[in-house]
Design a protein around this motif. Structure first.
Motif, short mmCIF file in Angstrom:
data_model
loop_
_atom_site.label_atom_id
_atom_site.label_comp_id
_atom_site.label_asym_id
_atom_site.label_seq_id
_atom_site.Cartn_x
_atom_site.Cartn_y
_atom_site.Cartn_z
N GLY A 169 6.39 1.01 -5.67
CA GLY A 169 4.70 0.96 -4.98
C GLY A 169 4.02 2.37 -5.23
O GLY A 169 3.36 2.51 -5.17
N ILE A 170 5.08 2.95 -4.41
CA ILE A 170 4.41 4.14 -4.76
C ILE A 170 5.49 5.21 -5.02
O ILE A 170 7.03 5.57 -4.97
CB ILE A 170 4.19 5.23 -3.28
N ALA A 171 4.81 5.70 -6.25
CA ALA A 171 5.97 7.19 -6.58
C ALA A 171 6.50 8.02 -6.44
O ALA A 171 6.46 8.81 -4.86
CB ALA A 171 5.36 7.83 -7.84
N PHE A 172 7.62 8.14 -5.81
CA PHE A 172 8.41 9.60 -5.76
C PHE A 172 7.45 10.61 -5.63
O PHE A 172 7.20 11.52 -4.35
CB PHE A 172 10.10 9.67 -5.87
N GLU A 173 6.95 11.13 -6.97
CA GLU A 173 6.31 12.75 -6.86
C GLU A 173 4.61 12.71 -5.70
O GLU A 173 4.32 13.05 -5.54
CB GLU A 173 5.96 12.26 -7.94
N PHE A 197 0.11 -3.04 -7.43
CA PHE A 197 -0.51 -2.51 -6.84
C PHE A 197 0.46 -1.38 -7.58
O PHE A 197 0.99 -1.02 -7.62
CB PHE A 197 -0.17 -2.91 -5.55
N LYS A 198 -0.57 -0.46 -7.27
CA LYS A 198 -0.09 1.33 -7.01
C LYS A 198 -0.80 2.29 -6.47
O LYS A 198 -1.66 2.42 -6.08
CB LYS A 198 -0.27 2.11 -8.68
N ASP A 199 -0.20 2.61 -4.94
CA ASP A 199 -0.62 3.33 -3.97
C ASP A 199 -0.62 4.49 -4.30
O ASP A 199 0.91 5.18 -4.94
CB ASP A 199 -0.08 3.19 -2.52
N ALA A 259 1.65 -11.34 2.96
CA ALA A 259 2.62 -10.40 1.90
C ALA A 259 2.81 -9.86 1.14
O ALA A 259 2.26 -9.91 0.37
CB ALA A 259 3.77 -12.14 2.11
N LEU A 260 3.25 -8.25 1.69
CA LEU A 260 2.54 -7.47 0.74
C LEU A 260 3.44 -7.79 -0.91
O LEU A 260 4.84 -7.67 -0.28
CB LEU A 260 2.61 -6.33 1.46
N ARG A 261 2.95 -6.68 -1.59
CA ARG A 261 3.91 -6.56 -2.84
C ARG A 261 3.89 -4.96 -2.80
O ARG A 261 2.94 -4.51 -2.42
CB ARG A 261 3.00 -7.23 -4.11
N PRO A 262 4.55 -4.30 -3.74
CA PRO A 262 4.78 -2.89 -3.43
C PRO A 262 3.23 -2.54 -3.72
O PRO A 262 2.50 -2.76 -4.99
CB PRO A 262 6.11 -3.30 -5.13
N GLY A 263 3.15 -1.50 -3.36
CA GLY A 263 1.76 -0.29 -3.53
C GLY A 263 1.44 -0.90 -2.59
O GLY A 263 -0.26 -0.17 -3.00
N GLU A 264 1.13 -2.06 -1.80
CA GLU A 264 -0.19 -2.86 -1.56
C GLU A 264 0.10 -2.15 -0.33
O GLU A 264 0.70 -1.57 1.01
CB GLU A 264 -0.45 -4.25 -1.70
N ALA A 265 -1.42 -1.25 0.75
CA ALA A 265 -1.07 -1.04 1.73
C ALA A 265 -2.35 -1.47 2.82
O ALA A 265 -2.90 -2.51 1.76
CB ALA A 265 -2.16 0.63 1.69
N TRP A 266 -2.46 -1.19 4.31
CA TRP A 266 -2.73 -2.23 4.72
C TRP A 266 -3.28 -0.93 5.96
O TRP A 266 -2.53 0.07 5.70
CB TRP A 266 -2.10 -2.75 5.79
N SER A 267 -4.84 -0.59 6.87
CA SER A 267 -5.06 -0.11 7.60
C SER A 267 -6.36 -0.78 8.48
O SER A 267 -6.30 -1.72 7.73
CB SER A 267 -5.94 1.43 6.84
N PRO A 268 -6.79 -0.61 9.02
CA PRO A 268 -7.52 -1.25 10.11
C PRO A 268 -8.90 -1.10 9.51
O PRO A 268 -9.48 -2.21 9.38
CB PRO A 268 -7.14 -0.64 11.80
N SER A 269 -8.95 -0.61 8.72
CA SER A 269 -10.86 0.00 8.17
C SER A 269 -10.40 -0.94 7.34
O SER A 269 -11.97 -1.24 6.40
CB SER A 269 -11.18 1.22 7.84
N ALA A 270 -9.20 -1.35 6.20
CA ALA A 270 -9.68 -2.45 5.06
C ALA A 270 -10.05 -3.55 4.51
O ALA A 270 -10.12 -4.31 5.96
CB ALA A 270 -8.12 -2.28 4.53
#
Length: 354
Positions: A136-140, A81-83, A343-354
Motif C-alpha cells: 500500500g506504500i511503494a518502496f520508493e 488505497f495508495k498511501d 480493518a485496514l486495507r493496504p495503503g489505508e492510513a489512520w491519524s487522530p485528525s482523519a
C-alpha cells in the motif's frame, strides 16, 4: 503413506511460512541463534510460553491440510488505497503497507514494523504464499526510515530481502527479540540488530521507547529451528500516547493483555491481528480470530484499534473477506462502534485528525 509423500501432499507453502516440520527434529540440543541463561520462557535450547499448549504434530498438520474446507481466494484482491506518507509527522499516523507491515509516524520518527515488500512470504521465489495486492506504500515512496521493528522470524513478518533494501537506503536502527539478529546476519552481516528479551526496552529517540512484550506464538524459519528465536509484541511509549502492536498471537488466557493494560495504561492506538485463524482447532493457540481481537480491545481499552494480518497472503482456510465480515459481527455483539476498530486495507492510513 511415507513421510516424503505426505509432505508433498501437505504442500511447500505451509512448510515455507510456518516452519511446520520443526517437530521432526525437536530433539536437537543446540540453538543455532541464541545462547543464554535458562529462564521462565527459555529452557536452554528453545523458547516457550508458560502454560501454552504444546506444538502441533505432523499428524495434526496432515489432518488440517488433507481435511478440506479451505476457501478459495482470488488471484488479485487490489486495495482501493495508495498511501504517500509525509516525510515527518509530529503527532501520530499509522498506515498499513500490507498483511502485518505498518509504517508508524510519531514524534518526528518514522518506524516500520515487520516490513515485507517481497511478492512471496516464503524462503524461495518459486513457491509459497503470493501477495494478492501490491504494498500500500511503494518502496520508493517511503519517507526516511529511522527504526525497523521485527516481531518474529516467520516469513510473512521477517523478509530479509526487504531488510537489506532498507539498510542500503536508510541505515535505520533495527530492533528484534532474542535470536533474530542471527537470522538477519545470516543474510546481511552488515546490519546491526539490537535484541531484547520480553520485558526489555530500547530507546528509539525523540522520547519514544520500544518495549518488547510477550505474545502467544512461536517461531521457525526451516525444518529444525522451531522456537530457537524469540517472538514478541511491541508497546511504544511516545509523547503522542501509547501504541500497542501485536504481530501474531493467540488469545490464550488473556493474561498478557491485562498485563499490558496494567503496566502501560490505555493505549491511544492498538494494532490487532484479525486473520489466519481457521481451522480454529489448529490455529487457536497462535492466531486470534476477530472475536478474540475484540476481547483484547476491551481488555486494553485502546482508544482506537486497527485490524491487520488479513487479505494479502493466504495462509489458512478462511476466505479473503471473512475477517472483515466477522469483525463487524463481533463489534456489533460487543456493542462497540465499527469506527473504533477498523480493518485496514493496504495503503489505508489512520491519524487522530482523519
Amino acid at each position: 503413506m511415507n513421510r516424503r509423500t505426505l509432505l508433498k501432499a501437505l504442500g511447500l507453502p505451509v512448510v515455507a511460512v510456518t516452519g511446520a516440520l520443526g517437530w521432526m527434529t525437536a530433539a536437537r540440543s543446540k540453538n543455532r541463534y541464541y545462547e543464554g541463561p535458562v529462564s521462565d520462557h527459555f529452557d536452554g535450547v528453545r523458547f516457550f510460553t508458560p502454560g501454552q499448549p504444546q506444538d502441533k504434530g505432523l499428524l495434526e498438520l496432515a489432518r488440517w491440510r488433507l481435511g478440506g474446507g479451505r476457501k478459495d481466494w482470488p488471484e488479485s484482491f487490489p486495495s482501493p488505497f495508495k498511501d504517500k506518507p509525509p516525510a515527518e509527522v509530529r503527532d501520530l499516523r499509522s498506515a498499513l503497507i500490507g498483511h502485518a507491515s505498518f509504517l508508524i509516524q510519531a514524534a518526528g520518527l518514522n518506524i516500520l514494523i515487520d516490513p515485507v515488500f517481497s511478492e512471496k512470504a516464503s524462503p524461495v521465489s518459486f513457491a509459497g504464499p503470493t501477495r494478492v495486492n501490491a504494498p500500500g506504500i511503494a518502496f520508493e515512496d517511503l519517507p526516511p526510515i529511522h527504526v525497523v521493528l521485527i516481531t518474529h522470524n516467520h516469513y510473512d513478518h521477517l523478509d530479509t530481502e526487504t531488510l537489506g533494501r532498507l539498510w542500503q537506503r536508510f541505515q535505520p536502527k533495527f530492533v528484534a527479540p532474542l535470536g533474530n539478529d542471527a537470522v538477519i546476519r545470516a543474510e546481511h552481516p552488515e546490519i546491526p540488530v539490537e535484541t531484547r528479551d520480553w520485558g526489555g526496552s530500547v530507546d528509539l529517540g525523540n522520547g519514544v521507547t520500544a518495549h518488547l512484550e510477550p505474545a502467544y506464538h512461536w517461531s521457525a524459519r526451516g525444518i529444525n529451528d522451531r522456537r530457537m528465536a524469540l517472538w514478541c509484541a511491541y508497546v511504544l511509549t511516545t509523547p503522542e500516547g501509547v501504541i500497542y502492536h501485536i504481530g501474531d498471537t493467540g488469545f490464550g488466557d488473556g493474561k498478557i493483555f491485562h498485563a499490558v493494560r496494567e503496566r502501560f495504561g490505555k493505549p491511544r492506538l492498538a494494532h490487532l491481528p484479525i486473520g489466519a485463524y481457521e481451522p480454529r482447532w489448529f490455529m487457536e493457540p497462535q492466531h486470534m480470530n476477530p472475536d478474540d481481537a475484540v476481547k483484547v480491545l476491551r481488555i486494553v481499552e485502546a482508544e482506537q484499534a486497527l485490524g491487520h494480518h488479513w487479505g494479502t497472503f493466504r495462509l489458512t482456510d478462511e476466505g479473503v473477506e471473512e475477517p472483515l465480515q466477522e469483525l463487524a459481527v463481533a463489534l456489533q455483539t460487543a456493542e462497540i462502534p465499527e469506527v473504533r476498530f477498523r480493518a485496514l486495507r493496504p495503503g489505508e492510513a489512520w491519524s487522530p485528525s482523519a
